[in-house]
Design an enzyme around this catalytic site. Structure first.
Site, short mmCIF file in Angstrom:
data_model
loop_
_atom_site.label_atom_id
_atom_site.label_comp_id
_atom_site.label_asym_id
_atom_site.label_seq_id
_atom_site.Cartn_x
_atom_site.Cartn_y
_atom_site.Cartn_z
N GLU A 125 0.73 -1.26 0.10
CA GLU A 125 0.17 0.01 0.15
C GLU A 125 0.84 1.24 0.00
OE1 GLU A 125 -3.28 0.51 2.55
OE2 GLU A 125 -3.23 -1.79 2.88
N ASP A 161 -1.65 -4.03 4.00
CA ASP A 161 -1.69 -4.19 5.48
C ASP A 161 -2.56 -5.53 5.79
OD1 ASP A 161 -0.32 -2.15 5.49
OD2 ASP A 161 -1.79 -0.54 6.02
N ASP A 190 -4.83 -6.64 7.84
CA ASP A 190 -6.02 -6.54 8.40
C ASP A 190 -7.12 -6.43 7.25
OD1 ASP A 190 -5.89 -4.05 7.05
OD2 ASP A 190 -5.62 -2.84 8.76
N GLU A 221 -9.18 -4.28 6.07
CA GLU A 221 -9.25 -3.24 4.86
C GLU A 221 -7.66 -3.79 3.86
OE1 GLU A 221 -9.37 1.40 4.54
OE2 GLU A 221 -8.80 0.74 6.30
N TYR A 232 2.97 -4.62 13.40
CA TYR A 232 1.70 -4.08 13.05
C TYR A 232 0.80 -3.38 14.04
CZ TYR A 232 -2.08 -2.98 9.82
OH TYR A 232 -2.92 -2.54 9.21
N ARG A 235 -2.41 -1.98 14.26
CA ARG A 235 -3.54 -2.06 14.12
C ARG A 235 -4.16 -3.59 14.66
NH1 ARG A 235 -3.04 1.09 9.73
NH2 ARG A 235 -3.95 3.23 9.96
N HIS A 262 -3.32 -10.62 14.29
CA HIS A 262 -1.82 -10.60 14.57
C HIS A 262 -1.30 -10.31 15.94
CE1 HIS A 262 -3.79 -7.89 11.66
NE2 HIS A 262 -3.72 -7.02 12.81
#
Length: 749
Positions: A9, A82, A84, A86, A298, A300, A344
């Site tokens: 991203e 990423d 997650d 999204e 990470y 989030r 995660h």
């Protein structure tokens, strides 16, 4: 062998990975989303199972063309967006656009951007997870259905430019509900009676009256306090009971996203958005001694799980650095909350031996603060508990019982590394006290040195800060921590809340919007229902529920409420009577919506023409320089100003800019020109606001409007500009002149 294509991203992440992977890989950034629902229409086919219609974002056509060309030339395609939901959805959109290459697209998860972490991830590619994609698709469809139906309803009933959102409106309701609690709160008087006592050995200590005849005693007024004080002052004091015990305070688990946001606010007063921005940089990679490396995992996450190798490395570090006395026999293990996705690990340093001290030369002050917080919390999570010796004493004076408590830290344990900051909980009044106590034995007589009576009042629940609002959203299961920064920013951008001393106060407009929405959509705009929707999204992600079924269930109830609201919702365009009174004649004030924003006007208009700003935050009004009367805030197209309350008899005015301007207010946006400074608010010689680099005069970059940490969904620019118009209200526009993409109020909500 041919070149492998790796799609991420972020351009910053692409640069870091390119250094790790070398010539065998071509690393390309999608710069965020590449497709989305169409900008100016619903874009959801309600007749075909809520099928979304995606379009390539206007500013991403060149990026998509680059990706497609690279895919045709590559031997293998890997998507490493990423880790997650999204990111999974973005990876799926990319894969859909690359179908023409006739090559399979594999999914790679980078939980940490280090050579070892990247190598390990590339050894275990997988297919894109359709359930995670469906969950994110359902979230996007839900938010579009709510935003594109409720927002126009508010435009019709109140004014253009307002917005409503599935989670945003519930967060606003929580702030308004708290304000209503505060307004309805009736303080109750009570009195504390403290005896300052001396034993045979110093020091003196204070004991608080708590009992009478063995039962809890509450003194409600001064007369009772004085009567008890008079009676007690002539009584002998004796130690009735001494209780000694050991208390252990266990280390907290490593950070999850919401807890990091709370801790960064409590310790540094970092807004949630700033915390996430800094954490993103620490994750994607920072230049350290000539090597670009990700410093944290990470950021989030809702899991406290930690990789076994990280635990072992941390235990070895603790034993070597602090000594074996600080290391428990077995590793500390923490349980996740029941609702945790556990996708995660917890947030931790990628290498525990990179201490904050060793990184001082390579990080900005704010980056170092946040890294230090993460590092300390993680290291502490694998240390022994802190140990305290606690002594509780009951002192008797006739029928009365006084209590005192002493606590001594005898083994710091994890507190050697990390001590938590804490904000007062709801209803807390700071009454818990510990004192240094002298040696005491049961039956020992004490000397009364002083008897102090103090009047107190019960306190209302505190207003939400960013930290406590995040905590409340998390505890109620509303939204996701990754969305909290945008929710909070939207509430401020829409003028639904203002901040006073770091706490959120709903504006008259915010109260009105909440009242209208809860009256018409009370079954949907509430904490319990929103949390249940989040649980359904989790069920979709686990493959336990079809996403169309969840949307259909929501839409049936929502349609009924929407049809009813169009006819029954109060029309507020003509004005709404508030509970505020006119400072001139005492009549109720009416909230009205003018060309330059909302304002309060006297309900006795035209007999009384008093108007003022609706949401003063306690600033003391000056007196009129012409007649000496009190002044009130008014608003023109040039912004708010002070005007004489006797207008039109007296036309005295005074500028507010000179008194309320706050030069060098930080935006949290890094300067795009020098890359070192931060864009801060400044004032021109004429008092006009603009935004410039904090490194001035070394860097002379300026902007005419407020920069906001919101990546442009069209071209991927790292920030957008906050603008305002009569038609749109507050909206965001891309700072790149070649793009100019606008995020409308309903999209941003």
């Amino acid at each position: 062998m041919g070149e492998k294509l790796l799609i991420v991203e972020s351009p910053a992440k692409a640069r870091t990975l390119s250094r790790y992977l070398g010539k065998d890989f071509r690393v390309v950034a999608s710069v965020g989303h590449v497709r989305d629902l169409p900008k100016n229409e619903l874009g959801i086919d309600l007749e075909k199972g809520f099928e979304p219609r995606y379009e390539v974002l206007p500013g991403k056509r060149a990026v998509v063309a680059q990706l497609q060309k690279a895919a045709r030339e590559a031997e293998k395609i890997l998507v490493a967006t990423d880790p997650d939901r999204e990111g999974e959805a973005i990876g799926w959109h990319v894969a859909e656009l690359l179908k023409g290459s006739q090559k399979p697209v594999e999914r790679v998860l980078f939980h940490e951007i280090t050579k070892q972490g990247v190598k390990k991830a590339l050894e275990h590619p997988r297919e894109l997870d359709p359930h995670l994609v469906d969950s994110q698709k359902a979230r996007r469809v839900l938010d579009r259905l709510v935003g594109y139906t409720l927002s126009p309803l508010l435009w019709e009933k109140v004014k253009r430019g307002l917005s409503a959102g599935r989670v945003q409106s519930v967060a606003l309701k929580m702030i308004c509900d708290r304000e209503a609690e505060i307004a309805a709160f009736v303080p109750e008087e009570y009195w504390n009676l403290d005896a300052v006592l001396a034993a045979a050995v110093p020091p003196q200590f204070a004991a608080r009256l708590a009992l009478k005849n063995g039962k809890k005693l509450k003194i409600a007024d001064q007369a009772t306090a004085e009567a008890v004080r008079s009676e007690v002052s002539s009584l002998p004091f004796r130690v009735a009971k001494v209780t000694k015990k050991k208390r252990q305070q266990h280390a907290p688990p490593p950070f999850v996203t919401a807890k990091l946001q709370q801790a960064a606010y409590q310790r540094f007063r970092f807004p949630v958005r700033k915390t996430m921005q800094i954490a993103q940089r620490l994750y994607e990679g920072v230049e350290v001694a000539g090597e670009r490396v990700g410093l944290i995992t990470y950021m989030r996450t809702d899991s406290v799980r930690v990789a076994q190798e990280a635990v072992e490395a941390t235990r070895a570090f603790i034993a070597q650095t602090f000594g074996p006395d600080f290391l428990p026999e077995k590793p500390n293990v923490y349980k996740n909350r029941q609702a945790a996705q556990d996708a995660h690990e917890a947030i931790r340093p990628t290498d525990v031996t990179r201490t904050p001290e060793s990184l001082k030369a390579f990080l900005s002050p704010d980056e170092l603060k946040l890294y230090t917080l993460i590092w300390q919390r993680f290291v502490a999570s694998q240390m022994k508990p802190a140990v305290f010796h606690v002594t509780e004493v009951l002192v008797e004076a006739g029928p009365y019982g006084f209590k005192a408590k002493g606590e001594v830290e005898v083994d710091p344990g994890f507190l050697r590394v990390y001590r938590e900051e804490r904000e007062p909980e709801e209803g807390e009044e700071g009454e818990e006290r510990t004192a240094k106590l002298p040696p005491l034995e049961e039956g020992q007589h004490l000397t009364l040195c002083e008897l102090k009576a103090e009047q107190k009042f019960t306190q209302p629940p505190p207003r939400y800060t960013e930290s406590t609002l995040v905590k409340a959203l998390e505890e109620n299961g509303i939204g996701r921590p990754s969305t909290y920064a945008q929710i909070i920013a939207t509430l401020s951008d829409r003028n639904y809340v203002v901040k006073e001393k770091g706490t959120f106060i709903p504006t008259e407009l915010g109260k009105l919007v909440t009242r209208l929405l809860t009256q018409s959509f009370g079954d949907l705009i509430n904490e319990r229902y929103t949390a249940r929707l989040e649980e359904e999204l989790d069920a979709i992600a686990e493959g336990e529920k079809p996403w169309r079924e969840a949307i259909a269930s929501f839409w049936r109830a929502f349609q009924q409420d929407l049809a009813k609201a169009k006819h029954t919702m109060e029309d507020a365009k003509a004005g709404v009577v508030t509970d505020q009174t006119c400072p001139t004649c005492g009549a109720p004030m009416v909230l009205r919506f003018g060309r330059f924003g909302e304002y309060l006007a006297c309900s006795n208009y035209p007999t009384c023409k008093t108007t003022r700003e609706p949401d003063d935050t306690g600033e003391e009004a000056p007196t009129c320089p012409l007649c000496g009367a009190a002044m009130v805030k008014k608003r023109s197209r040039f912004g708010p100003f002070w005007a004489c309350s006797r207008y039109p008899e007296c036309k005295g005015t005074q500028r507010i800019a000179a008194k309320t301007a706050s030069p060098n207010t930080p935006s949290g946006v890094r300067c795009p020109q020098c890359g070192e400074g931060e864009l801060v608010e400044k004032r021109s010689k004429r008092g006009r606001s603009f935004w410039g680099c904090s490194k001035y005069p070394t860097c002379t970059f300026t902007l005419p409007a407020k920069p906001v940490n919101h990546a442009c969904p069209s071209c991927g620019a790292p920030f957008m500009l906050e603008k305002k118009s009569v038609r749109r209200g507050v909206y965001l526009q891309c700072a790149q002149k070649t793009c100019g993409h606008i995020v409308s109020p309903e999209e941003n909500g």
